[in-house]
Every structure is written in structure tokens, then in C-alpha cells.
Scaffold this motif. Structure first.
Motif, PDB file in Angstrom:
ATOM      1  N   ALA A  89       3.624  -4.560  14.579  1.00 17.35           N
ATOM      2  CA  ALA A  89       3.797  -3.269  13.902  1.00 17.35           C
ATOM      3  C   ALA A  89       4.504  -2.264  14.798  1.00 17.35           C
ATOM      4  O   ALA A  89       5.348  -1.487  14.337  1.00 17.35           O
ATOM      5  CB  ALA A  89       2.437  -2.731  13.461  1.00 17.35           C
ATOM      6  N   SER A  90       4.170  -2.272  16.075  1.00 13.73           N
ATOM      7  CA  SER A  90       4.825  -1.361  17.017  1.00 13.73           C
ATOM      8  C   SER A  90       6.320  -1.651  17.105  1.00 13.73           C
ATOM      9  O   SER A  90       7.147  -0.725  17.115  1.00 13.73           O
ATOM     10  CB  SER A  90       4.180  -1.491  18.402  1.00 13.73           C
ATOM     11  N   ASP A  91       6.675  -2.927  17.138  1.00 13.23           N
ATOM     12  CA  ASP A  91       8.088  -3.311  17.186  1.00 13.23           C
ATOM     13  C   ASP A  91       8.814  -2.874  15.910  1.00 13.23           C
ATOM     14  O   ASP A  91       9.957  -2.399  15.967  1.00 13.23           O
ATOM     15  CB  ASP A  91       8.222  -4.819  17.372  1.00 13.23           C
ATOM     16  N   MET A  92       8.149  -3.031  14.777  1.00 10.49           N
ATOM     17  CA  MET A  92       8.751  -2.626  13.508  1.00 10.49           C
ATOM     18  C   MET A  92       9.017  -1.127  13.474  1.00 10.49           C
ATOM     19  O   MET A  92      10.097  -0.676  13.098  1.00 10.49           O
ATOM     20  CB  MET A  92       7.829  -3.017  12.350  1.00 10.49           C
ATOM     21  N   ARG A  93       8.041  -0.343  13.880  1.00  7.46           N
ATOM     22  CA  ARG A  93       8.203   1.104  13.817  1.00  7.46           C
ATOM     23  C   ARG A  93       9.221   1.603  14.844  1.00  7.46           C
ATOM     24  O   ARG A  93       9.894   2.609  14.608  1.00  7.46           O
ATOM     25  CB  ARG A  93       6.857   1.805  14.037  1.00  7.46           C
ATOM     26  N   SER A  94       9.337   0.909  15.968  1.00  7.48           N
ATOM     27  CA  SER A  94      10.304   1.334  16.981  1.00  7.48           C
ATOM     28  C   SER A  94      11.732   1.196  16.472  1.00  7.48           C
ATOM     29  O   SER A  94      12.643   1.870  16.975  1.00  7.48           O
ATOM     30  CB  SER A  94      10.121   0.536  18.271  1.00  7.48           C
ATOM     31  N   SER A  95      11.928   0.338  15.462  1.00  5.50           N
ATOM     32  CA  SER A  95      13.252   0.201  14.846  1.00  5.50           C
ATOM     33  C   SER A  95      13.259   0.781  13.435  1.00  5.50           C
ATOM     34  O   SER A  95      14.109   0.426  12.615  1.00  5.50           O
ATOM     35  CB  SER A  95      13.681  -1.260  14.828  1.00  5.50           C
ATOM     36  N   CYS A 108       0.835  -1.202   0.000  1.00  5.22           N
ATOM     37  CA  CYS A 108       0.000   0.000   0.000  1.00  5.22           C
ATOM     38  C   CYS A 108       0.870   1.252   0.000  1.00  5.22           C
ATOM     39  O   CYS A 108       2.094   1.186   0.150  1.00  5.22           O
ATOM     40  CB  CYS A 108      -0.940  -0.009   1.200  1.00  5.22           C
ATOM     41  N   GLY A 109       0.228   2.397  -0.147  1.00  3.29           N
ATOM     42  CA  GLY A 109       0.948   3.630  -0.395  1.00  3.29           C
ATOM     43  C   GLY A 109       1.337   4.453   0.813  1.00  3.29           C
ATOM     44  O   GLY A 109       2.020   5.476   0.655  1.00  3.29           O
ATOM     45  N   HIS A 110       0.949   4.034   2.026  1.00  2.00           N
ATOM     46  CA  HIS A 110       1.238   4.854   3.210  1.00  2.00           C
ATOM     47  C   HIS A 110       1.545   3.976   4.419  1.00  2.00           C
ATOM     48  O   HIS A 110       1.101   2.831   4.503  1.00  2.00           O
ATOM     49  CB  HIS A 110       0.043   5.745   3.561  1.00  2.00           C
ATOM     50  N   GLU A 111       2.253   4.557   5.358  1.00  2.00           N
ATOM     51  CA  GLU A 111       2.545   3.922   6.636  1.00  2.00           C
ATOM     52  C   GLU A 111       1.477   4.346   7.645  1.00  2.00           C
ATOM     53  O   GLU A 111       1.638   5.324   8.385  1.00  2.00           O
ATOM     54  CB  GLU A 111       3.949   4.336   7.116  1.00  2.00           C
ATOM     55  N   TYR A 112       0.367   3.604   7.621  1.00  2.00           N
ATOM     56  CA  TYR A 112      -0.779   3.939   8.475  1.00  2.00           C
ATOM     57  C   TYR A 112      -1.095   2.840   9.494  1.00  2.00           C
ATOM     58  O   TYR A 112      -2.103   2.921  10.206  1.00  2.00           O
ATOM     59  CB  TYR A 112      -2.038   4.126   7.615  1.00  2.00           C
ATOM     60  N   THR A 113      -0.282   1.803   9.573  1.00  2.00           N
ATOM     61  CA  THR A 113      -0.686   0.600  10.303  1.00  2.00           C
ATOM     62  C   THR A 113      -0.967   0.852  11.773  1.00  2.00           C
ATOM     63  O   THR A 113      -1.977   0.377  12.313  1.00  2.00           O
ATOM     64  CB  THR A 113       0.375  -0.502  10.146  1.00  2.00           C
ATOM     65  N   ARG A 136      11.397   0.348  10.857  1.00  2.00           N
ATOM     66  CA  ARG A 136      11.127  -0.556   9.734  1.00  2.00           C
ATOM     67  C   ARG A 136       9.706  -0.352   9.229  1.00  2.00           C
ATOM     68  O   ARG A 136       8.796  -0.081  10.028  1.00  2.00           O
ATOM     69  CB  ARG A 136      11.312  -2.010  10.157  1.00  2.00           C
ATOM     70  N   PRO A 137       9.468  -0.497   7.932  1.00  2.00           N
ATOM     71  CA  PRO A 137       8.103  -0.422   7.423  1.00  2.00           C
ATOM     72  C   PRO A 137       7.255  -1.582   7.954  1.00  2.00           C
ATOM     73  O   PRO A 137       7.759  -2.697   8.143  1.00  2.00           O
ATOM     74  CB  PRO A 137       8.282  -0.549   5.903  1.00  2.00           C
ATOM     75  N   THR A 138       5.999  -1.311   8.199  1.00  2.00           N
ATOM     76  CA  THR A 138       5.086  -2.373   8.634  1.00  2.00           C
ATOM     77  C   THR A 138       4.443  -3.091   7.447  1.00  2.00           C
ATOM     78  O   THR A 138       3.663  -4.021   7.638  1.00  2.00           O
ATOM     79  CB  THR A 138       3.958  -1.795   9.508  1.00  2.00           C
ATOM     80  N   VAL A 139       4.755  -2.636   6.260  1.00  2.00           N
ATOM     81  CA  VAL A 139       4.223  -3.238   5.045  1.00  2.00           C
ATOM     82  C   VAL A 139       5.405  -3.592   4.133  1.00  2.00           C
ATOM     83  O   VAL A 139       6.492  -3.020   4.280  1.00  2.00           O
ATOM     84  CB  VAL A 139       3.245  -2.269   4.334  1.00  2.00           C
ATOM     85  N   PRO A 140       5.221  -4.570   3.212  1.00  2.00           N
ATOM     86  CA  PRO A 140       3.947  -5.175   2.840  1.00  2.00           C
ATOM     87  C   PRO A 140       3.379  -6.062   3.943  1.00  2.00           C
ATOM     88  O   PRO A 140       4.123  -6.602   4.760  1.00  2.00           O
ATOM     89  CB  PRO A 140       4.300  -6.003   1.602  1.00  2.00           C
ATOM     90  N   ALA A 141       2.078  -6.193   3.917  1.00  8.26           N
ATOM     91  CA  ALA A 141       1.363  -7.081   4.822  1.00  8.26           C
ATOM     92  C   ALA A 141       0.887  -8.291   4.039  1.00  8.26           C
ATOM     93  O   ALA A 141       0.536  -8.179   2.862  1.00  8.26           O
ATOM     94  CB  ALA A 141       0.176  -6.355   5.448  1.00  8.26           C
ATOM     95  N   VAL A 142       0.854  -9.430   4.678  1.00  5.84           N
ATOM     96  CA  VAL A 142       0.365 -10.644   4.022  1.00  5.84           C
ATOM     97  C   VAL A 142      -1.158 -10.641   4.071  1.00  5.84           C
ATOM     98  O   VAL A 142      -1.761 -10.398   5.125  1.00  5.84           O
ATOM     99  CB  VAL A 142       0.925 -11.901   4.710  1.00  5.84           C
ATOM    100  N   LEU A 143      -1.779 -10.897   2.938  1.00  5.40           N
ATOM    101  CA  LEU A 143      -3.235 -10.821   2.857  1.00  5.40           C
ATOM    102  C   LEU A 143      -3.908 -11.759   3.855  1.00  5.40           C
ATOM    103  O   LEU A 143      -4.931 -11.397   4.452  1.00  5.40           O
ATOM    104  CB  LEU A 143      -3.693 -11.147   1.425  1.00  5.40           C
ATOM    105  N   ALA A 144      -3.354 -12.941   4.070  1.00  7.54           N
ATOM    106  CA  ALA A 144      -3.959 -13.881   5.022  1.00  7.54           C
ATOM    107  C   ALA A 144      -4.102 -13.259   6.400  1.00  7.54           C
ATOM    108  O   ALA A 144      -5.117 -13.459   7.088  1.00  7.54           O
ATOM    109  CB  ALA A 144      -3.124 -15.157   5.096  1.00  7.54           C
ATOM    110  N   GLY A 145      -3.109 -12.494   6.809  1.00  3.73           N
ATOM    111  CA  GLY A 145      -3.187 -11.816   8.095  1.00  3.73           C
ATOM    112  C   GLY A 145      -4.224 -10.715   8.097  1.00  3.73           C
ATOM    113  O   GLY A 145      -4.950 -10.518   9.095  1.00  3.73           O
ATOM    114  N   GLU A 146      -4.316  -9.991   6.991  1.00  2.00           N
ATOM    115  CA  GLU A 146      -5.327  -8.931   6.898  1.00  2.00           C
ATOM    116  C   GLU A 146      -6.736  -9.499   6.997  1.00  2.00           C
ATOM    117  O   GLU A 146      -7.635  -8.873   7.563  1.00  2.00           O
ATOM    118  CB  GLU A 146      -5.149  -8.149   5.604  1.00  2.00           C
TER     119      GLU A 146
END
Length: 254
Positions: A191-197, A162-167, A199-209
Motif C-alpha cells: 500500500a505504501s508503494d502504491m500511494r507513493s506513486s 470501498c468508499g475511501h482511501e484509508y489503507t 495509485r489507489p490501494t483498492v480494490p483489495a482482494v478479499l482473500a488478503g483481507e
């Protein structure tokens, strides 16, 4: 195949999909700078894919064309994209530097929004986000829901680009709607752990979504119950569930 999210503006991503020979497809370059920097590191542009007309997704193309005059640019049929492009629509096949994508028309955020699907990647612009979806600037709830259903029906291993970091912001609202969802709680922490370092939270796997994103779960008992409680009555159908969910998010403050 290598996928990189190039940060742009405050929270945009320009996607770069690279072949082993470093030929690269760039998706929604709202700024030229990140692409020029990537090219200086060896990522040679093979083409550009545009999902919709908003300037934060197309604004860098003119400058890129100055650097690479023959650069191929794919775009939806929309007069607001005032660029020399190859126009594509539903079902078209896009072949670029060994990559192949199918075009999906997914109106809702804008009337002419498209997505590109191929190689288990979905480049969906501002239609589908991790744990969220785009605002309906031009489409109707029925259109938006139908577009989201189409994307949700892709193979579960699909990577949602997706086009933005909104997770994280989306996660706060999703937890408010669906507070007992264990998969959603895990995704929020991830996602919180990713952003604390940084890192982008995306791409996301569709199965998880499909487990966590409320806009993809408008028939789920928990989501329907949350909307019924908000309306003070049972929603009439799935479109009303989606419409009220989106309206709720539009006015939501944590």
C-alpha cells in the motif's frame, strides 16, 4: 469489464465499472465533477448505485440528474436520501446495462447501509475498508460484526471496492494490534508503494483481507490476545472482541 476509482473530495472514491461499449455504472457519486469528467472521456452513465445516505456518497446525484434526467439511481430505503430513486433491499437483483448485482443489507455504519455484489465485485461503501471497517454511527457492535461476517463469507477472489482511501492509516493501527503478522506487513508495504506513486490501494482482494484485516479476524488467537491484554481479562465473546477493537481504533493515535 473495466473498474476505475475516481478520486473525490479529500479521500473518497467514486467507483466506475465500465462495459466494453463504455456504458458505465457509477457507485456513490458524492461529487458530480469526477463523473462529468469521466463522461467527457467516453464513460457514458448507465446507472448509479448508492450504498448509504451520507452526503459524501450521494451529493452529486442531483447535478447528474440535471445532465441525464432519465439516469437510473438505486438506493436503500432511507428517507434521508431525498432523491427520486429505485429503492432496493436485501436479496433484490439489480440489472443495469448487462451488469447484475445482488443487494446485501449490511447495517452498522448506518442503519440502512447496503452493499452490491456481482461479477466478483463488492461495492461496500463505508462498511468494509482495506485493513479496516467503518465507524458505527448508527449500528451496534453485534450488527456491524454480523454484516462484516456476511461480506467475509463471499468468494475469496471478491474485489472489495470501498468508499475511501484509508489503507495506510488502517495499516498503522492493524500493525499495532497484530505486529507479527507477515501478510499484514507485506500489505502495508504494498500500500505504501502504491500511494507513493499516487495509485489507489483498492480494490483489495478479499482473500488478503481475511489474512490481514483485524475486524475480519475477531476469533484469531493474536487478535483475541491483544484485546485480552487491553481489557485485562479474557473477552466474553466475539462481539466484545469486535466492540473493543473498534473502540480502540476510534481513540487511536499513531
Amino acid at each position: 469489464m473495466r473498474l476505475i476509482a475516481l478520486p473525490a473530495f479529500q479521500d473518497n472514491y467514486i467507483w466506475a465499472l465500465q462495459t466494453p461499449d463504455e456504458r458505465t455504472i457509477f457507485v456513490d457519486p458524492g461529487q458530480a465533477g469526477p463523473v462529468l469528467e469521466a463522461a467527457a472521456q467516453g464513460m457514458q452513465p448507465a446507472g448509479v448505485l448508492l450504498t448509504h445516505h451520507h452526503d459524501d456518497h450521494i451529493g452529486g446525484v442531483a447535478e447528474l440528474r440535471q445532465r441525464w434526467p432519465r439516469l437510473r439511481v438505486m438506493a436503500p430505503h432511507d428517507e434521508r436520501i431525498a432523491l427520486d430513486c429505485e429503492r432496493v433491499s436485501e436479496g433484490d437483483k439489480v440489472e443495469l446495462s448487462g451488469f447484475g448485482f445482488t443487494v446485501m443489507e449490511v447495517p452498522g455504519h448506518t442503519r440502512s447501509h447496503i452493499a452490491y455484489y456481482g461479477h466478483d465485485h463488492l461495492f461496500c461503501g463505508d462498511m468494509l475498508f482495506s485493513l479496516g471497517c467503518g465507524r458505527m454511527f448508527e449500528g451496534t457492535p453485534a450488527q456491524m460484526l454480523a454484516s462484516l461476517r456476511r461480506m467475509a463469507a463471499l468468494p475469496p477472489q471478491t474485489l472489495v471496492c470501498c468508499g475511501h482511501e484509508y489503507t495506510l492509516a488502517n495499516a498503522v493501527f492493524a500493525r499495532h494490534v497484530d505486529p507479527t503478522n507477515a501478510a499484514l506487513q507485506r500489505r502495508q508495504q504494498e500500500a505504501s508503494d502504491m500511494r507513493s506513486s499516487s495509485r489507489p490501494t483498492v480494490p483489495a482482494v478479499l482473500a488478503g483481507e481475511l489474512q490481514c484485516n483485524p475486524y475480519l479476524r475477531t476469533t484469531d488467537t493474536a487478535i483475541v490476545a491483544a484485546i485480552a491484554a487491553r481489557l485485562g481479562r479474557a473477552p466474553t465473546d466475539e462481539v466484545e472482541v469486535f466492540a473493543e477493537l473498534r473502540r480502540w481504533k476510534d481513540g487511536f493515535t499513531a
